[in-house]
Scaffold this active site. Structure first.
Site, PDB file in Angstrom:
ATOM      1  N   VAL A  95     -18.541  45.479  16.140  1.00 49.94           N
ATOM      2  CA  VAL A  95     -18.427  44.201  16.847  1.00 49.94           C
ATOM      3  C   VAL A  95     -19.574  44.025  17.841  1.00 49.94           C
ATOM      4  O   VAL A  95     -19.997  44.972  18.504  1.00 49.94           O
ATOM      5  CB  VAL A  95     -17.064  44.092  17.572  1.00 49.94           C
ATOM      6  CG1 VAL A  95     -16.884  45.191  18.598  1.00 49.94           C
ATOM      7  CG2 VAL A  95     -16.905  42.716  18.228  1.00 49.94           C
ATOM      8  N   ALA A 158     -28.560  45.360  20.965  1.00 51.16           N
ATOM      9  CA  ALA A 158     -27.845  45.719  19.740  1.00 51.16           C
ATOM     10  C   ALA A 158     -28.662  45.256  18.537  1.00 51.16           C
ATOM     11  O   ALA A 158     -29.361  44.240  18.600  1.00 51.16           O
ATOM     12  CB  ALA A 158     -26.464  45.073  19.722  1.00 51.16           C
ATOM     13  N   ALA A 173     -30.238  41.633  19.374  1.00 56.30           N
ATOM     14  CA  ALA A 173     -29.771  40.859  20.531  1.00 56.30           C
ATOM     15  C   ALA A 173     -30.080  41.650  21.790  1.00 56.30           C
ATOM     16  O   ALA A 173     -29.621  42.791  21.940  1.00 56.30           O
ATOM     17  CB  ALA A 173     -28.272  40.582  20.421  1.00 56.30           C
ATOM     18  N   CYS A 189     -20.205  47.534  19.534  1.00 55.18           N
ATOM     19  CA  CYS A 189     -20.779  48.348  18.459  1.00 55.18           C
ATOM     20  C   CYS A 189     -19.887  49.530  18.089  1.00 55.18           C
ATOM     21  O   CYS A 189     -20.332  50.481  17.443  1.00 55.18           O
ATOM     22  CB  CYS A 189     -22.182  48.831  18.818  1.00 55.18           C
ATOM     23  SG  CYS A 189     -23.323  47.480  19.201  1.00 55.18           S
TER      24      CYS A 189
END
Length: 231
Positions: A95, A158, A173, A189
């Site tokens: 995520v 990320a 990002a 993550c």
């Protein structure tokens, strides 16, 4: 659907082997729109390999994305009552939280023009981030076995990519001056116990607009890109 070209820099010869369209929307973009644009350009490159590649540099409206096979256990809220839209998408990783104040780069590149190797590509994206932070007198660090970038053991960037027949989508990002509260709603993550940071914590007053040209230039240098008009 047509790609929203947004702001383009000075055109060069679009037949150049490293030609790429640069898309820099002025406003925060809904995730669904940018994802559709990436898939559209990826499909065009699959059908017409001579076309320029494309890179999006943008901010998103607040949302969460889940990679292929990502576990919903990393969401700390009920899926029927999310604090922001949730999207399950075709990239690797767990995520990720997107929001204004975070600079996102989505390169749609044909790795056959460079090196058809996703491990190589992920390390190159990390190096792009290291190069950007170096311009700010910050020393970004990799952690063994993990993807992304850290400062003082806090994750500031990320990375998650998708690839179809060696043509990439999604990307990286970088947290610049975003609010961090939304990251508390997930296990970012999938890394439990790992703190999240943003560049403004090291450089007070830093603005996203100051970092965007650094990222633009670092991507162009690392992947040998020359910005051009749409083909």
């Amino acid at each position: 659907m047509p790609v929203d070209i947004g702001k383009l820099v000075t055109p060069v010869d679009s037949a150049h082997p490293g030609s790429a369209i640069l898309v820099e929307p002025a406003d925060a973009v809904p995730f669904e729109r940018s994802w559709a644009d990436q898939r559209h350009w990826q499909q065009r490159l699959l059908e017409q390999p001579h076309l320029p590649e494309a890179v999006w540099l943008l901010q998103h409206k607040a949302c969460y994305t889940l990679g292929r096979g990502a576990s919903s256990e990393h969401l700390h809220f009920p899926l029927d009552q999310p604090p922001a839209p949730v999207h399950r998408i075709d990239r690797g990783g767990e995520v990720t939280h997107h929001l204004p104040g975070q600079l996102v780069a989505y390169p749609v590149l044909d790795l056959r023009r460079r090196q058809p190797d996703l491990h190589w590509y992920l390390r190159e994206l990390e190096q792009v981030l290291i190069d950007v932070l170096a311009q700010l007198d910050l020393r970004g660090e990799r952690l063994p076995g993990l993807t992304g970038l850290w400062l003082d053991n806090r994750k500031v960037a990320a990375i998650g990519v998708g690839c179809r027949r060696w043509i990439t989508q999604h990307g990286l990002a970088l947290n610049i001056d975003c609010e961090l509260a939304g990251f508390d709603q997930v296990t970012p993550c999938g890394l439990s116990g790992r703190a999240v940071g943003r560049l403004v914590d090291w450089i007070p007053g830093l603005r996203l607009a100051e970092v965007q040209p650094l990222l633009r230039d670092a991507l162009a240098a690392r992947f040998h890109l020359a910005w051009c008009d749409e083909a």
